[in-house]
Design an enzyme around this catalytic site. Structure first.
Site, PDB file in Angstrom:
ATOM      1  N   GLY A   1       6.417   5.306   9.061  1.00 18.76           N
ATOM      2  CA  GLY A   1       5.924   4.430   7.674  1.00 18.76           C
ATOM      3  C   GLY A   1       4.725   5.271   7.061  1.00 18.76           C
ATOM      4  O   GLY A   1       4.229   6.371   7.382  1.00 18.76           O
TER       5      GLY A   1
ATOM      6  N   ILE B   1       1.635   4.145   6.737  1.00 17.36           N
ATOM      7  CA  ILE B   1       0.333   4.472   7.612  1.00 17.36           C
ATOM      8  C   ILE B   1       0.523   4.994   8.858  1.00 17.36           C
ATOM      9  O   ILE B   1      -0.225   6.194   9.300  1.00 17.36           O
ATOM     10  CB  ILE B   1      -0.241   2.934   7.929  1.00 17.36           C
ATOM     11  CG1 ILE B   1      -0.593   2.156   6.517  1.00 17.36           C
ATOM     12  CG2 ILE B   1      -1.319   2.959   8.696  1.00 17.36           C
ATOM     13  CD1 ILE B   1      -1.826   3.114   5.834  1.00 17.36           C
TER      14      ILE B   1
ATOM     15  N   HIS C   1      11.871   3.014  14.024  1.00 15.27           N
ATOM     16  CA  HIS C   1      13.385   2.335  14.079  1.00 15.27           C
ATOM     17  C   HIS C   1      14.238   2.990  12.989  1.00 15.27           C
ATOM     18  O   HIS C   1      15.502   3.192  13.328  1.00 15.27           O
ATOM     19  CB  HIS C   1      13.181   0.822  13.550  1.00 15.27           C
ATOM     20  CG  HIS C   1      14.622   0.084  13.891  1.00 15.27           C
ATOM     21  ND1 HIS C   1      14.925  -1.153  13.317  1.00 15.27           N
ATOM     22  CD2 HIS C   1      15.527   0.281  14.917  1.00 15.27           C
ATOM     23  CE1 HIS C   1      15.928  -1.379  13.537  1.00 15.27           C
ATOM     24  NE2 HIS C   1      16.454  -0.702  14.608  1.00 15.27           N
TER      25      HIS C   1
ATOM     26  N   GLU D   1      15.489   6.381  11.655  1.00 16.84           N
ATOM     27  CA  GLU D   1      15.931   7.830  11.862  1.00 16.84           C
ATOM     28  C   GLU D   1      15.383   8.876  10.943  1.00 16.84           C
ATOM     29  O   GLU D   1      14.933   9.666  11.394  1.00 16.84           O
ATOM     30  CB  GLU D   1      17.341   8.055  12.607  1.00 16.84           C
ATOM     31  CG  GLU D   1      18.218   7.863  11.344  1.00 16.84           C
ATOM     32  CD  GLU D   1      19.732   8.127  11.699  1.00 16.84           C
ATOM     33  OE1 GLU D   1      20.810   8.094  10.928  1.00 16.84           O
ATOM     34  OE2 GLU D   1      19.802   8.877  13.089  1.00 16.84           O
TER      35      GLU D   1
ATOM     36  N   LYS E   1      -4.187  -9.933   4.659  1.00 17.35           N
ATOM     37  CA  LYS E   1      -3.445 -10.961   4.464  1.00 17.35           C
ATOM     38  C   LYS E   1      -3.526 -11.959   5.570  1.00 17.35           C
ATOM     39  O   LYS E   1      -2.733 -13.240   5.503  1.00 17.35           O
ATOM     40  CB  LYS E   1      -2.009 -10.647   4.055  1.00 17.35           C
ATOM     41  CG  LYS E   1      -1.884 -10.072   2.576  1.00 17.35           C
ATOM     42  CD  LYS E   1      -0.363  -9.553   2.330  1.00 17.35           C
ATOM     43  CE  LYS E   1      -0.413  -8.699   0.969  1.00 17.35           C
ATOM     44  NZ  LYS E   1      -1.380  -7.799   0.947  1.00 17.35           N
TER      45      LYS E   1
ATOM     46  N   ASN F   1      -4.582  -3.485   0.684  1.00 19.14           N
ATOM     47  CA  ASN F   1      -3.547  -2.380   0.114  1.00 19.14           C
ATOM     48  C   ASN F   1      -3.992  -1.211   0.037  1.00 19.14           C
ATOM     49  O   ASN F   1      -5.132  -0.872  -0.198  1.00 19.14           O
ATOM     50  CB  ASN F   1      -3.293  -3.008  -1.391  1.00 19.14           C
ATOM     51  CG  ASN F   1      -2.744  -4.462  -1.384  1.00 19.14           C
ATOM     52  OD1 ASN F   1      -1.385  -4.670  -1.382  1.00 19.14           O
ATOM     53  ND2 ASN F   1      -3.773  -5.364  -1.837  1.00 19.14           N
TER      54      ASN F   1
ATOM     55  N   LEU G   1      -3.263   2.641  -1.395  1.00 17.59           N
ATOM     56  CA  LEU G   1      -2.558   3.252  -2.581  1.00 17.59           C
ATOM     57  C   LEU G   1      -1.334   4.095  -2.454  1.00 17.59           C
ATOM     58  O   LEU G   1      -1.200   4.969  -1.565  1.00 17.59           O
ATOM     59  CB  LEU G   1      -3.429   4.160  -3.063  1.00 17.59           C
ATOM     60  CG  LEU G   1      -4.476   3.240  -3.857  1.00 17.59           C
ATOM     61  CD1 LEU G   1      -5.892   4.521  -4.330  1.00 17.59           C
ATOM     62  CD2 LEU G   1      -4.246   2.667  -5.111  1.00 17.59           C
TER      63      LEU G   1
ATOM     64  N   SER H   1       1.585   3.121  -0.656  1.00 20.41           N
ATOM     65  CA  SER H   1       2.360   3.078   0.369  1.00 20.41           C
ATOM     66  C   SER H   1       3.829   2.350   0.052  1.00 20.41           C
ATOM     67  O   SER H   1       3.963   1.973  -1.132  1.00 20.41           O
ATOM     68  CB  SER H   1       1.601   2.179   1.486  1.00 20.41           C
ATOM     69  OG  SER H   1       1.548   0.961   0.873  1.00 20.41           O
TER      70      SER H   1
ATOM     71  N   THR I   1       2.166  -9.740 -11.982  1.00 21.84           N
ATOM     72  CA  THR I   1       2.419 -11.157 -11.773  1.00 21.84           C
ATOM     73  C   THR I   1       1.611 -11.785 -12.590  1.00 21.84           C
ATOM     74  O   THR I   1       1.840 -13.049 -12.811  1.00 21.84           O
ATOM     75  CB  THR I   1       2.349 -11.515 -10.192  1.00 21.84           C
ATOM     76  OG1 THR I   1       0.966 -10.732  -9.671  1.00 21.84           O
ATOM     77  CG2 THR I   1       3.368 -10.717  -9.474  1.00 21.84           C
TER      78      THR I   1
END
Length: 603
Positions: free
Chosen positions: A286, A288, A309, A311, A405, A442, A444, A446, A467
């Site tokens: 991922g 991070i 998870h 590959e 969060k 958050n 930047l 990602s 939003t």
């Protein structure tokens, strides 16, 4: 022209210059005798001719690219000429018992002038007629320091470059109205708009690697008032680490405007935990997780275990790290789902890591609102599996990557991360392993963040969807967040919730405007539409409540909070029974757990 032909040409030119210098020096003082070619003239000519070519070879005057000549080349010419004249003086003393000092002084001046002139005339011709190609873009360089000078020199000597520097701007008062490489310093950064118009600038290069983010933003705001394209030299840390050179300028990115100054890490403390150790990272493919892996590799662990998870993402980070560290660090991969308790225990037993960085999680807020059971399985049960495996196999330190969060959560994702924090803190109470969590906002760029979405919308011509006009978020760059996660791990005593200082919050609508501008468009052309707040979202995010955090920082940009009174039985009861609940019931139970008073973080 080939090397041999070029060498022969320079030797011939220098020979003519040497003979001319000696002849003219005699003629100035003994015009009536010079045409009789006295013995002294012949000896001086031969001595100067031989010594010049010897010293020219020694100082490599025939190997210089004179179209790029500057002060070092001029010094070499001066040395070669001076030593040559010294040899002639010695020859005169030996052959006639006397030195013709005035003749030698004139010969030295003529020799230096003609040799230097013959070399620098090509530089002048090139700068005047060749480099000033009308097809090149007229460029303004921001910063007349060492980096700016280097950029200007590179642009001037690189015939293939599309840029031609015509002016500098610099805020140093003492540099105003001076010239560097014949390029004038025409003002300060607050005058960029008028300077671009006056000098018909097409491109602006910000050439001050040490600029802080606020200064970059201030200069960029000036540049956005013009039609010129703005680029920037790499960050100072990248130059110092040898990743890039100063003249590899790039487009200004949103990270340059919203990121913050890098903090100096405690390399000694971090190194004690990482150097020569086995380190395991979950979610290593991922945004991070992969950056945590990159940062850890700088501390030379003995073994790096990449667990993930997906590959494809694991393959990419594995190949990247192998290319850089294959000979220094053992790198291995494990494809596994953290929900698979048996496999996680197998992996932990196999590698026996010293430290575990747990970055695997579902993090997309709207998706988790629609799939709460999956959020529980991955973020809660998955974390419990990895934490208990770390305890069983005596991992020294377990660091969980959390989120802002998790504070007063309004979303399923936030609530599951808060419950995961509580499990980690409970494990610290019963285990010899040190368990900690690290919260930040958050990141930047990602995956799943607004920036890739905005960029995609801009490429399609807009509009960019935001939003709510008042939506505010904290932002941090991926490298900074990852470095501080590693730093927090080295500070761990057990049970802490480390909170990264996210700086000033940013309005999402301002972020959208910056991205549109950085992409070379106008906001009114692309457009911004407000789509409404999505389920589970807040207008404002929190990292810790004011009553929950120490005002002091335990390390630059790192605060700390500590949770007590965790009722683990209630959490375990939820874990064993949630699969029989509806999505709405799961959400309600999660909120009860995350908001229960005895589970709140306390200082």
């Amino acid at each position: 022209m080939t090397y041999k032909k070029r060498m022969a040409f320079l030797v011939l030119v220098d020979s003519l210059i040497v003979l001319t210098s000696v002849f003219l020096s005699y003629w100035f003082l003994h015009a009536d005798l010079v045409m009789k070619f006295p013995r002294g003239l012949i000896i001086s000519s031969i001595a100067l001719l031989v010594s010049h070519h010897l010293f020219a070879q020694y100082f490599k005057l025939y190997k210089k690219a004179w179209e790029y000549a500057s002060v070092p080349e001029l010094l070499n010419i001066s040395k070669a000429v001076t030593f040559s004249i010294a040899v002639v003086a010695l020859a005169q003393e030996v052959t006639s018992g006397d030195m013709y000092v005035r003749i030698l002084a004139i010969a030295w001046m003529l020799h230096l002038l003609l040799i230097g002139g013959s070399r620098f005339v090509w530089r002048v011709f090139r700068d005047t007629y060749i480099v000033k190609d009308k097809s090149k873009k007229r460029t303004l360089i921001v910063g007349a320091g060492s980096a700016g000078t280097m950029v200007a020199r590179q642009l001037l000597k690189n015939q293939d470059s599309e840029f031609y520097p015509v002016a500098f701007v610099d805020d140093n008062e003492r540099k105003q109205r001076l010239e560097i490489l014949n390029i004038p310093i025409v003002g300060k950064t607050d005058a960029i708009e008028s300077i671009v118009e006056k000098y018909e600038i097409q491109n602006v290069i910000i050439a001050i690697p040490s600029l802080n983010r606020k200064q970059v933003t201030k200069i960029f705001e000036q540049c956005t008032k013009t039609k010129a394209k703005t680029q920037i030299v790499p960050m100072l840390e990248d130059i110092l680490e040898g990743k890039v050179s100063v003249n590899e300028f790039r487009d200004v990115q949103v990270e340059d405007l919203l990121g913050r100054e890098p903090v100096q890490l405690d390399d000694v403390g971090i190194g004690e935990n990482l150097t020569g150790k086995t380190i395991l990272v979950t979610g290593a493919g991922g945004s991070i997780g992969s950056e945590i892996c990159r940062q850890i590799m700088k501390y030379s662990p003995a073994k790096m275990v990449l667990l993930g998870h997906g590959e494809n993402s694991i393959y990419k980070i594995e190949m990247e790290l192998l290319n850089l560290y294959r000979d220094r660090v053992e790198i291995t991969t494990e494809i596994a789902d953290i929900q698979d308790r048996h496999k996680i225990f197998q992996i932990m037993e196999k590698h026996r890591p010293y430290m575990v960085y747990h970055a695997a999680a579902h993090k997309h807020v709207p998706l988790m609102e629609r799939n709460p059971e999956e959020a529980v399985k991955n973020n809660v049960i998955g974390t419990k599996n990895v934490a208990e495996a770390a305890d069983t196999f005596r991992v020294n330190t377990f660091v969980m990557v959390s989120t802002d969060k998790a504070v007063n959560p309004t979303s399923v994702m936030g609530a599951t991360k808060r419950v995961a924090e509580m499990i980690v803190q409970y494990m610290d109470e019963i285990s010899e392993t040190r368990f900690v969590a690290v919260r930040f906002g958050n990141v930047l760029g990602s995956r799943g963040s607004v920036i890739p979405l905005f960029k995609k919308q801009i490429r399609k011509g807009g509009p960019v969807t935001v939003t709510h006009p008042d939506m505010i978020r904290y932002f941090m760059t991926i490298p900074e967040a990852s470095r501080l996660v590693i730093q927090a791990g080295s500070l761990a005593k057990g049970g802490e919730v480390f909170v990264l200082d996210m700086g000033e919050p940013v309005k999402i609508v301002d972020l959208a405007k910056n991205l549109i501008t950085l992409s070379g468009h106008k906001v009114e052309d692309i457009g911004i539409e407000f789509s409404g707040i999505r389920p589970g979202e807040k207008l404002f995010e929190e990292l810790l409540g004011e009553e929950e955090v120490h005002p002091e920082q335990v390390f630059p940009k790192i605060h700390i909070g500590k949770a007590r009174g965790i009722n683990i039985e209630v959490i375990m009861d939820f874990i064993t029974s949630f699969e029989g609940l509806t999505g709405l019931q799961i959400r309600e139970r999660l909120m009860e757990l995350a908001h229960s008073s005895h589970n709140r973080a306390q200082v």
